[in-house]
Design a protein around this motif. Structure first.
Motif, PDB file in Angstrom:
ATOM      1  N   LEU A  45       0.844  -1.060   0.255  1.00 38.59           N
ATOM      2  CA  LEU A  45      -0.328  -0.091   0.046  1.00 38.59           C
ATOM      3  C   LEU A  45       0.785   1.268  -0.366  1.00 38.59           C
ATOM      4  O   LEU A  45       1.801   1.278   0.800  1.00 38.59           O
ATOM      5  N   TYR A  86      -5.045   2.867  -3.097  1.00 37.32           N
ATOM      6  CA  TYR A  86      -5.807   1.971  -2.777  1.00 37.32           C
ATOM      7  C   TYR A  86      -6.228   1.342  -3.813  1.00 37.32           C
ATOM      8  O   TYR A  86      -6.336  -0.321  -4.037  1.00 37.32           O
ATOM      9  N   ASP A  87      -7.024   1.609  -4.715  1.00 40.79           N
ATOM     10  CA  ASP A  87      -7.672   1.610  -6.440  1.00 40.79           C
ATOM     11  C   ASP A  87      -5.958   0.533  -6.734  1.00 40.79           C
ATOM     12  O   ASP A  87      -6.847  -0.936  -7.174  1.00 40.79           O
ATOM     13  N   SER A 136      -6.226  -2.553  -4.288  1.00 38.59           N
ATOM     14  CA  SER A 136      -7.250  -3.667  -4.837  1.00 38.59           C
ATOM     15  C   SER A 136      -6.896  -4.372  -6.102  1.00 38.59           C
ATOM     16  O   SER A 136      -7.336  -5.524  -5.889  1.00 38.59           O
ATOM     17  N   TRP A 173      -9.461  -5.513   5.539  1.00 34.43           N
ATOM     18  CA  TRP A 173      -9.633  -4.766   3.832  1.00 34.43           C
ATOM     19  C   TRP A 173     -10.880  -3.544   3.801  1.00 34.43           C
ATOM     20  O   TRP A 173     -10.042  -2.635   2.934  1.00 34.43           O
ATOM     21  N   GLU A 174     -11.531  -3.740   4.608  1.00 35.24           N
ATOM     22  CA  GLU A 174     -12.167  -2.615   4.427  1.00 35.24           C
ATOM     23  C   GLU A 174     -11.657  -1.202   4.871  1.00 35.24           C
ATOM     24  O   GLU A 174     -11.133   0.156   5.499  1.00 35.24           O
ATOM     25  N   LYS A 181      -8.987   0.063   3.396  1.00 36.24           N
ATOM     26  CA  LYS A 181      -9.924   0.682   2.083  1.00 36.24           C
ATOM     27  C   LYS A 181     -10.353   2.460   2.675  1.00 36.24           C
ATOM     28  O   LYS A 181      -9.473   3.657   1.785  1.00 36.24           O
ATOM     29  N   SER A 229      -6.580   4.286   3.120  1.00 36.80           N
ATOM     30  CA  SER A 229      -6.254   5.147   1.654  1.00 36.80           C
ATOM     31  C   SER A 229      -7.447   5.966   1.036  1.00 36.80           C
ATOM     32  O   SER A 229      -6.760   6.908   0.430  1.00 36.80           O
ATOM     33  N   GLU A 230      -8.585   5.950   1.530  1.00 36.90           N
ATOM     34  CA  GLU A 230      -9.564   6.934   0.366  1.00 36.90           C
ATOM     35  C   GLU A 230      -9.870   7.955   1.439  1.00 36.90           C
ATOM     36  O   GLU A 230     -10.211   9.165   0.967  1.00 36.90           O
TER      37      GLU A 230
END
Length: 160
Positions: free
Chosen positions: A19, A24-25, A28, A108-109, A112, A115-116
């Motif tokens: 990461l 993040y994208d 992922s 994982w959530e 995300k 990162s976002e």
């Protein structure tokens, strides 16, 4: 036909995605490729979750069930392997903040969300301010700052 050693070398040569800020994208997509290549069941843990849990009568919280069947043991193994792989992909400065998360799907959530977080929120906010200016609406810097701070999730209250 490839020999077993050539196949092993190919698999072991895969690089674990890491990461990076604002990526993040990309993480992922790479993590999905990495986990499905190693073992598709590991990616399924992230998508569906894989730890059976029951509500504890004494605390009211959910605790993992000790695995009893072969399927439960395999699910637990996949869960632990997936969580470990995700934790290996986290930079040290973020690891302390999320290492206590119990399952891979929630981890994982959290990755995300982290990162976002602020960067993407700020970028979206700046785009909205620019669009308002195009339409003739001028917002002072102080007003814009206050609007941004009010728009942050409650988790940011102590920082804001």
């Amino acid at each position: 036909m490839e020999s077993q050693s050539e196949t092993t070398q190919t698999v072991s040569a895969l690089k674990l995605p890491m990461l990076k800020t604002r990526d993040y994208d990309l993480l992922s997509m790479r993590m999905e490729q990495y986990l499905t290549h190693i073992d598709y069941d590991l990616w399924e843990v992230i998508v569906n979750g894989d730890v059976p849990a029951i509500a504890s009568a004494s605390t009211g919280t959910e605790d993992p069930i000790a695995p009893k069947t072969i399927e439960q043991k395999l699910a637990r193994k996949n869960e632990l392997k997936t969580k470990s792989t995700l934790l290996l992909a986290i930079p040290d400065e973020h690891l302390l903040k999320i290492h206590r998360i119990k399952d891979a799907k929630t981890l994982w959530e959290a990755i995300k969300a982290r990162s976002e977080g602020l960067d993407k929120t700020y970028d979206r906010f700046q785009k909205l301010i620019s669009q308002l200016e195009i339409h003739g609406e001028v917002i002072s810097q102080e007003d814009a700052n206050l609007k941004l701070l009010r728009s942050l999730p409650s988790a940011w209250n102590n920082i804001a």
